[in-house]
Design a protein around this motif. Structure first.
Motif, PDB file in Angstrom:
ATOM      1  N   GLU A 139       0.829  -1.212   0.000  1.00 31.98           N
ATOM      2  CA  GLU A 139       0.000   0.000   0.000  1.00 31.98           C
ATOM      3  C   GLU A 139       0.861   1.260   0.000  1.00 31.98           C
ATOM      4  O   GLU A 139       0.630   2.199   0.765  1.00 31.98           O
TER       5      GLU A 139
ATOM      6  N   GLY B 123       3.076   3.706  -5.424  1.00 34.07           N
ATOM      7  CA  GLY B 123       2.856   2.438  -6.110  1.00 34.07           C
ATOM      8  C   GLY B 123       4.128   1.765  -6.590  1.00 34.07           C
ATOM      9  O   GLY B 123       5.209   2.337  -6.608  1.00 34.07           O
TER      10      GLY B 123
ATOM     11  N   LYS C 298       0.928  -0.517 -12.960  1.00 33.17           N
ATOM     12  CA  LYS C 298       0.834  -0.354 -11.509  1.00 33.17           C
ATOM     13  C   LYS C 298       0.298  -1.643 -10.884  1.00 33.17           C
ATOM     14  O   LYS C 298      -0.699  -2.210 -11.338  1.00 33.17           O
TER      15      LYS C 298
ATOM     16  N   ARG D  27      -1.348  -3.940  -8.014  1.00 35.77           N
ATOM     17  CA  ARG D  27      -2.320  -3.909  -6.921  1.00 35.77           C
ATOM     18  C   ARG D  27      -2.261  -5.261  -6.208  1.00 35.77           C
ATOM     19  O   ARG D  27      -2.455  -6.289  -6.834  1.00 35.77           O
TER      20      ARG D  27
END
Length: 146
Positions: free
Chosen positions: A111, A115, A122, A124
């Motif tokens: 987090e 990033g 990017k 996640r």
């Protein structure tokens, strides 16, 4: 004591010594086989590393250096990370790279503010890494090898 009895005792002693030598040799061979199978299991494990492509502002990294990934590496600006980045775009605890089941290498973004980029996209959450993948954290970039 006559010579036939003495001869018989020597024969028994020599046969006993031969059996002891055979026993020790078999024991040594068994240990070698046992250790060899453990070594073979270790060889089957994949090894991963991070090759520094662009060290960015980091004085502790140089282009072409390889950082081995054994179990887990945390990446970020704080001193409690295994890989400390002197990068203004890196978070204190930016990312984590770890080995799962001895054969899979996984990248996890923790987090971070700016990033983590994996192959220009990017990231996640978590993602499995392959050899040749490029990881970019701030101005610093790495290539996965292994």
């Amino acid at each position: 004591m006559d010579l036939s009895k003495l001869s018989m005792i020597f024969k028994i002693v020599i046969i006993g010594i031969v059996y002891i030598i055979i026993f020790w040799a078999l024991r040594i061979m068994y240990k070698d086989i046992k250790v060899g199978s453990r070594r073979a299991r270790r060889i089957n494990r994949k090894s991963f590393g991070l090759e520094v492509i662009n060290p960015g502002n980091n004085s502790n990294l140089r282009k072409g250096a390889v950082i081995p990934v054994r179990r887990e590496i945390t990446v970020g600006r704080k001193n409690d990370n295994q890989l400390i980045l002197e990068d203004p775009y890196a978070s204190g605890h930016h990312a984590r790279i770890y080995i799962k089941n001895g054969k899979d290498c996984i990248l996890e973004d923790l987090e971070s503010t700016n990033g983590t980029l994996l192959n220009g996209k990017k990231l996640r959450g978590k993602h499995y890494l392959n050899s040749g993948d490029e990881i970019r954290i701030g101005n610093t970039s790495f290539k996965v090898i292994g």
